[in-house]
Design a protein around this motif. Structure first.
Motif, mmCIF file in Angstrom:
data_model
loop_
_atom_site.group_PDB
_atom_site.id
_atom_site.type_symbol
_atom_site.label_atom_id
_atom_site.label_comp_id
_atom_site.label_asym_id
_atom_site.label_seq_id
_atom_site.Cartn_x
_atom_site.Cartn_y
_atom_site.Cartn_z
ATOM 1 N N PRO A 1 213.056 17.271 85.385
ATOM 2 C CA PRO A 1 214.485 17.130 85.097
ATOM 3 C C PRO A 1 214.681 16.076 83.988
ATOM 4 O O PRO A 1 213.736 15.354 83.649
ATOM 5 C CB PRO A 1 215.081 16.637 86.417
ATOM 6 C CG PRO A 1 213.971 16.479 87.380
ATOM 7 C CD PRO A 1 212.680 16.732 86.687
ATOM 8 N N ILE A 2 215.889 15.988 83.454
ATOM 9 C CA ILE A 2 216.159 14.974 82.412
ATOM 10 C C ILE A 2 216.369 13.642 83.135
ATOM 11 O O ILE A 2 217.476 13.192 83.356
ATOM 12 C CB ILE A 2 217.376 15.358 81.559
ATOM 13 C CG1 ILE A 2 217.145 16.752 80.948
ATOM 14 C CG2 ILE A 2 217.600 14.331 80.436
ATOM 15 C CD1 ILE A 2 218.324 17.299 80.186
ATOM 16 N N SER A 3 215.267 13.052 83.525
ATOM 17 C CA SER A 3 215.285 11.851 84.369
ATOM 18 C C SER A 3 214.119 10.969 83.956
ATOM 19 O O SER A 3 213.092 10.923 84.634
ATOM 20 C CB SER A 3 215.123 12.243 85.845
ATOM 21 O OG SER A 3 216.158 13.099 86.269
ATOM 22 N N VAL B 1 214.016 18.930 93.639
ATOM 23 C CA VAL B 1 213.566 20.009 92.741
ATOM 24 C C VAL B 1 212.142 20.433 93.118
ATOM 25 O O VAL B 1 211.827 21.625 93.156
ATOM 26 C CB VAL B 1 213.627 19.536 91.267
ATOM 27 C CG1 VAL B 1 212.877 20.499 90.349
ATOM 28 C CG2 VAL B 1 215.071 19.404 90.804
ATOM 29 N N GLU B 2 211.301 19.453 93.408
ATOM 30 C CA GLU B 2 209.906 19.753 93.758
ATOM 31 C C GLU B 2 209.732 20.088 95.243
ATOM 32 O O GLU B 2 208.629 20.384 95.683
ATOM 33 C CB GLU B 2 209.000 18.568 93.398
ATOM 34 C CG GLU B 2 208.915 18.281 91.904
ATOM 35 C CD GLU B 2 208.158 19.362 91.128
ATOM 36 O OE1 GLU B 2 207.380 20.120 91.742
ATOM 37 O OE2 GLU B 2 208.375 19.465 89.903
ATOM 38 N N PHE C 1 197.299 15.921 84.657
ATOM 39 C CA PHE C 1 198.409 16.878 84.575
ATOM 40 C C PHE C 1 199.460 16.336 83.615
ATOM 41 O O PHE C 1 199.444 15.153 83.271
ATOM 42 C CB PHE C 1 199.001 17.188 85.961
ATOM 43 C CG PHE C 1 199.791 16.083 86.593
ATOM 44 C CD1 PHE C 1 201.166 16.024 86.475
ATOM 45 C CD2 PHE C 1 199.156 15.096 87.345
ATOM 46 C CE1 PHE C 1 201.902 15.002 87.076
ATOM 47 C CE2 PHE C 1 199.881 14.074 87.960
ATOM 48 C CZ PHE C 1 201.264 14.032 87.823
ATOM 49 N N MET D 1 198.783 18.450 94.656
ATOM 50 C CA MET D 1 197.815 18.955 93.667
ATOM 51 C C MET D 1 196.388 18.887 94.203
ATOM 52 O O MET D 1 195.559 19.715 93.860
ATOM 53 C CB MET D 1 197.920 18.134 92.384
ATOM 54 C CG MET D 1 199.169 18.451 91.597
ATOM 55 S SD MET D 1 199.226 17.475 90.090
ATOM 56 C CE MET D 1 199.823 18.693 88.965
ATOM 57 N N MET E 1 204.091 20.614 83.976
ATOM 58 C CA MET E 1 205.319 20.810 84.748
ATOM 59 C C MET E 1 206.564 20.315 84.009
ATOM 60 O O MET E 1 206.594 19.203 83.501
ATOM 61 C CB MET E 1 205.216 20.032 86.070
ATOM 62 C CG MET E 1 204.045 20.445 86.949
ATOM 63 S SD MET E 1 203.508 19.069 87.999
ATOM 64 C CE MET E 1 204.951 18.884 89.016
ATOM 65 N N ASP E 2 207.587 21.172 84.008
ATOM 66 C CA ASP E 2 208.887 20.759 83.473
ATOM 67 C C ASP E 2 209.511 19.733 84.410
ATOM 68 O O ASP E 2 209.504 19.910 85.628
ATOM 69 C CB ASP E 2 209.830 21.968 83.406
ATOM 70 C CG ASP E 2 209.531 22.865 82.209
ATOM 71 O OD1 ASP E 2 209.090 22.339 81.178
ATOM 72 O OD2 ASP E 2 209.742 24.086 82.327
ATOM 73 N N ASN F 1 216.789 13.555 93.319
ATOM 74 C CA ASN F 1 216.939 14.855 92.651
ATOM 75 C C ASN F 1 215.577 15.453 92.299
ATOM 76 O O ASN F 1 215.319 16.637 92.533
ATOM 77 C CB ASN F 1 217.791 14.689 91.399
ATOM 78 C CG ASN F 1 217.967 15.995 90.649
ATOM 79 O OD1 ASN F 1 218.514 16.955 91.192
ATOM 80 N ND2 ASN F 1 217.474 16.051 89.424
ATOM 81 N N GLU G 1 217.970 9.831 90.384
ATOM 82 C CA GLU G 1 216.901 10.568 89.687
ATOM 83 C C GLU G 1 215.758 10.895 90.634
ATOM 84 O O GLU G 1 215.187 11.986 90.598
ATOM 85 C CB GLU G 1 216.381 9.736 88.496
ATOM 86 C CG GLU G 1 217.357 9.652 87.340
ATOM 87 C CD GLU G 1 216.713 9.115 86.060
ATOM 88 O OE1 GLU G 1 215.476 8.965 86.013
ATOM 89 O OE2 GLU G 1 217.453 8.847 85.099
ATOM 90 N N TYR H 1 203.595 16.084 82.558
ATOM 91 C CA TYR H 1 204.943 16.141 83.117
ATOM 92 C C TYR H 1 205.922 15.723 82.029
ATOM 93 O O TYR H 1 205.727 14.687 81.382
ATOM 94 C CB TYR H 1 205.020 15.182 84.307
ATOM 95 C CG TYR H 1 206.235 15.343 85.191
ATOM 96 C CD1 TYR H 1 206.575 16.584 85.722
ATOM 97 C CD2 TYR H 1 207.039 14.256 85.510
ATOM 98 C CE1 TYR H 1 207.672 16.727 86.554
ATOM 99 C CE2 TYR H 1 208.138 14.385 86.347
ATOM 100 C CZ TYR H 1 208.451 15.628 86.868
ATOM 101 O OH TYR H 1 209.531 15.771 87.693
ATOM 102 N N GLY I 1 200.450 25.260 87.121
ATOM 103 C CA GLY I 1 200.794 24.204 88.069
ATOM 104 C C GLY I 1 200.468 22.805 87.588
ATOM 105 O O GLY I 1 200.760 21.824 88.273
ATOM 106 N N ARG I 2 199.873 22.692 86.404
ATOM 107 C CA ARG I 2 199.471 21.356 85.936
ATOM 108 C C ARG I 2 200.215 20.915 84.679
ATOM 109 O O ARG I 2 199.958 19.833 84.162
ATOM 110 C CB ARG I 2 197.969 21.323 85.697
ATOM 111 C CG ARG I 2 197.175 21.492 86.992
ATOM 112 C CD ARG I 2 195.706 21.669 86.738
ATOM 113 N NE ARG I 2 195.119 20.495 86.124
ATOM 114 C CZ ARG I 2 193.928 20.502 85.499
ATOM 115 N NH1 ARG I 2 193.237 21.632 85.414
ATOM 116 N NH2 ARG I 2 193.453 19.402 84.968
#
Lengths: 342, 321
Positions: free
Chosen positions: B55-57, A176-177, B24, A145, B52-53, A172, A169, B26, B49-50
């Motif tokens: 994961p379910i984590s 993803v990123e 940001f 960023m 952000m989705d 993963n 987690e 998240y 970009g700021r």
């Protein structure tokens, strides 16, 4: 898939190029000599808390630390003295943490393997395994960023840590990123006393890389130059944008979980297998073949002098004083609650 | 034009994103979808970009924020429901909360928790988590009860150098309204006297402030003046304002929506008992939810949590002593 660099130790290094043999050789010797000393200090009752050593894991760990540059992030686990030294942690900081000097980066508030120095890019681990993966990922997201390019984060784990939800987690999320994260797993046969067949059912942990959508690298963790090559390759892949890298080194922990533990549960057949080789002996043999026995001995003597000097220096340093401690866990103004119960 | 409690939370985040490039967001579904409760609606489009989705984590979400905070950013993590933050507890309690103490370096991050019960939400979408987070050193825990506080306290939370757990109450999201966003704020970490009174002090926070005010109105008809104190921030706890109120009234009822074992209401009673014993004319009392998981059916839920009726009964009991 073990990558071997047979014969690498026989060839002489080119002029003007960093000699990986000297670089890695000195690093793993410094780590081993320092850890031998820590073991002695522990038995002499000089250590505050426990001592957790990385004997047998120096090549894999040290190669990881040496593959990084200044500005990168290193988040070691408990057996990464070599990686720390390779990345540039001063030896005195290790001793300050173990001997309880207040001049160390944690000032006595935390110690031994939980030390770190955020100003140097060394993240202090928490004891909960797998937790550092997502944390390093967060540092890398922040760098992205801020527009900081070309930085890599490397964190270490053992085979036991791969069983945690945090490990899953974190890896993963990093995948993803598509972050420049290198995860080095030292598959050392045992998580404390639990053998790997009670820890996971897959044949080789590196096979998991595909499932995460990351690149995987297996390496013989007892072969120093193979570790050097694989770790440099993985770090460069991460740096050039290939996403997270999972490196799995097969080796054996050549000591107990901590110095309080004699490791008597380690099976004989493991000790006599290829896994059970001592990476320092492998390196020393290679040096002998190259006719560099004297150099190896010289590096060892230098390491011994450095360790003795550092122990003497740190032994004379002041210890933490509860009356000078401010006992504040937050930084916010006006937050100094006086807790009557304490 | 009116502003809801949820609008205030969205507006505060928008202002922070606009004013501070380090901020940001998240969380799960917070991007183009705008979040399960729409607390981040349109923000992903406005700040590419700021927002952000994730994961379910939950564990990795909080861990990621810890790392980003160490690197100088100001992350806001939205938990879809406060209840799910149990999965991220380790990173919050053992990592975020210990970082300043261990390293001397700040860990500025906000964990937003859509908290508290609503009818039909059941055991896993209704919890109030402030007690657990407050128990650990190193975390600020905010529990805003008003539209104004939702806005100004969230901005404060983002600016603080420490990890902040921001407990926003789901029951207030859509129904609690104000004329406009506030232009000034109550000082940070101070409790607020919502309603002055001379007969008894009712200390509470979050959605229970509105139940307590309703109970105070009921008792006013019976001739009692109830002083209602909104803690606003439960950690650090503003003991001074609480003790000053008890000094005026001589009586205390502490109310919390969370479970009765420990927690903010217990802390209030403990502090008043040990630091203000001689101010009291009657034994201090606590009122909390029942000690069971939070029920699904609205009939059971309404009986499980403290309400204006139960608070009024509690106040009368202390007044009768």
């Amino acid at each position: 898939m073990a990558i071997r660099v047979a014969g690498a130790l026989e060839s002489k290094p080119k002029k003007g190029v960093v000699d990986p043999i000297e670089s890695l050789g000195r690093t793993i010797l410094r780590a081993r000599v320092l850890e031998d000393k820590l073991g002695n200090l522990y038995r002499a009752g000089r250590i505050v808390g426990g001592v957790y050593l990385g004997k047998g894991q120096e090549a894999l760990s040290g190669a990881g630390g040496l593959a990084l540059r200044k500005g990168d992030i290193f988040a070691p686990l408990i057996r990464d003295m070599a990686g720390r030294l390779g990345f540039g942690e001063p030896m005195v900081d290790a001793l300050r943490a173990y001997l309880g000097s207040r001049l160390g980066p944690m000032k006595g508030r935390d110690g031994n393997i939980h030390r770190g120095d955020l100003t140097r890019g060394i993240l202090p681990m928490i004891s909960h395994l797998g937790a550092m993966l997502s944390t390093v990922a967060g540092v890398l997201v922040a760098k992205r960023m801020k527009g900081e390019k070309g930085r890599v984060g490397l964190t270490c784990a053992g085979d036991g840590a791969t069983s945690t939800g945090s490990f899953h987690e974190g890896l993963n999320l990093a995948a993803v990123e598509r972050l420049p994260l290198v995860v080095v797993v030292a598959d050392n046969g045992y998580a404390y006393s639990t053998s790997r067949d009670r820890q996971f059912a897959c044949e080789d942990l590196v096979d998991r890389a595909k499932g995460y959508g990351v690149e995987g690298h297996g390496v013989d963790g007892t072969d120093p130059m193979a570790c050097w090559r694989v770790l440099h390759h993985a770090v460069e892949r991460a740096r050039e944008g290939a996403g997270p890298q999972l490196v799995v080194g097969k080796l054996l922990r050549l000591c107990g979980h901590g110095e309080h533990d004699d490791g008597s549960y380690v099976e004989k057949k493991m000790k006599s297998s290829e896994r059970g080789r001592d990476c320092l002996k492998v390196m020393e043999e290679g040096m002998k073949k190259r006719g560099q026995e004297k150099e190896w001995q010289g590096w060892r003597e230098e390491a011994q002098r450095e360790v003795e000097e550092a122990v003497a220096k740190v032994s004379a340093e002041p210890v933490p004083d509860p009356f000078e401690e401010d006992w504040r866990a937050t930084q916010s103004a006006g937050m100094a609650e006086v807790m009557v119960a304490s | 034009m009116s502003v809801t409690y949820l609008d205030a939370i969205r507006s505060a985040q928008e202002k922070a994103l606009r004013d501070d490039p380090r901020v940001f967001i998240y969380g799960q579904d917070v991007g183009r979808f705008g979040g399960a409760f729409k607390a981040t609606k349109n923000l992903a489009e406005k700040f590419p970009g700021r927002v952000m989705d994730s994961p379910i984590s939950e564990d990795a979400m909080v861990g990621m924020a810890v790392g980003a905070a160490m690197e100088g950013m100001r992350p806001i993590v939205e938990m879809q429901f406060a209840d799910f933050s149990t999965v991220g507890l380790n990173q919050m309690l053992n990592h975020a909360a210990t970082t300043f103490w261990r390293t001397g370096k700040p860990c500025p991050m906000v964990l937003r928790l859509p908290s508290g019960g609503t009818p039909g939400s059941g055991p896993f979408h209704s919890q109030s988590m402030e007690a657990i987070y407050s128990h650990y050193p190193g975390i600020v825990v905010m529990t805003p009860a008003t539209v104004e506080d939702a806005y100004t306290m969230l901005l404060e939370a983002i600016e603080l150098p420490d990890p902040v757990v921001f407990c926003e109450h789901k029951l207030l999201y859509y129904h609690l309204k104000s004329e406009a966003l506030p232009e000034s704020a109550v000082p940070a970490f101070r409790a607020r006297v919502v309603r002055a009174g001379r007969d008894i002090t009712c200390v509470t926070y979050s959605a229970m402030v509105h139940e307590a005010v309703a109970a105070a109105e009921e008792l006013a008809e019976e001739g009692y003046e109830v002083e209602v104190v909104d803690l606003r921030t439960v950690k650090p706890l503003d003991t001074d304002t609480v003790l000053a109120s008890v000094a005026r009234t001589g009586r205390l009822l502490a109310v919390g929506e969370s479970w009765p074992w420990g927690g903010a209401s217990a802390e209030v009673v403990a502090r008043v008992a040990s630091e203000g014993f001689e101010l009291l004319d009657a034994p201090p009392k606590r009122l909390n939810a029942k000690d069971t998981p939070i029920p699904y059916h609205p009939n059971l839920w309404a009986a499980h949590r403290p309400t204006a009726v139960r608070i009024a009964a509690g106040l009368r009991e202390v007044l009768r002593y």
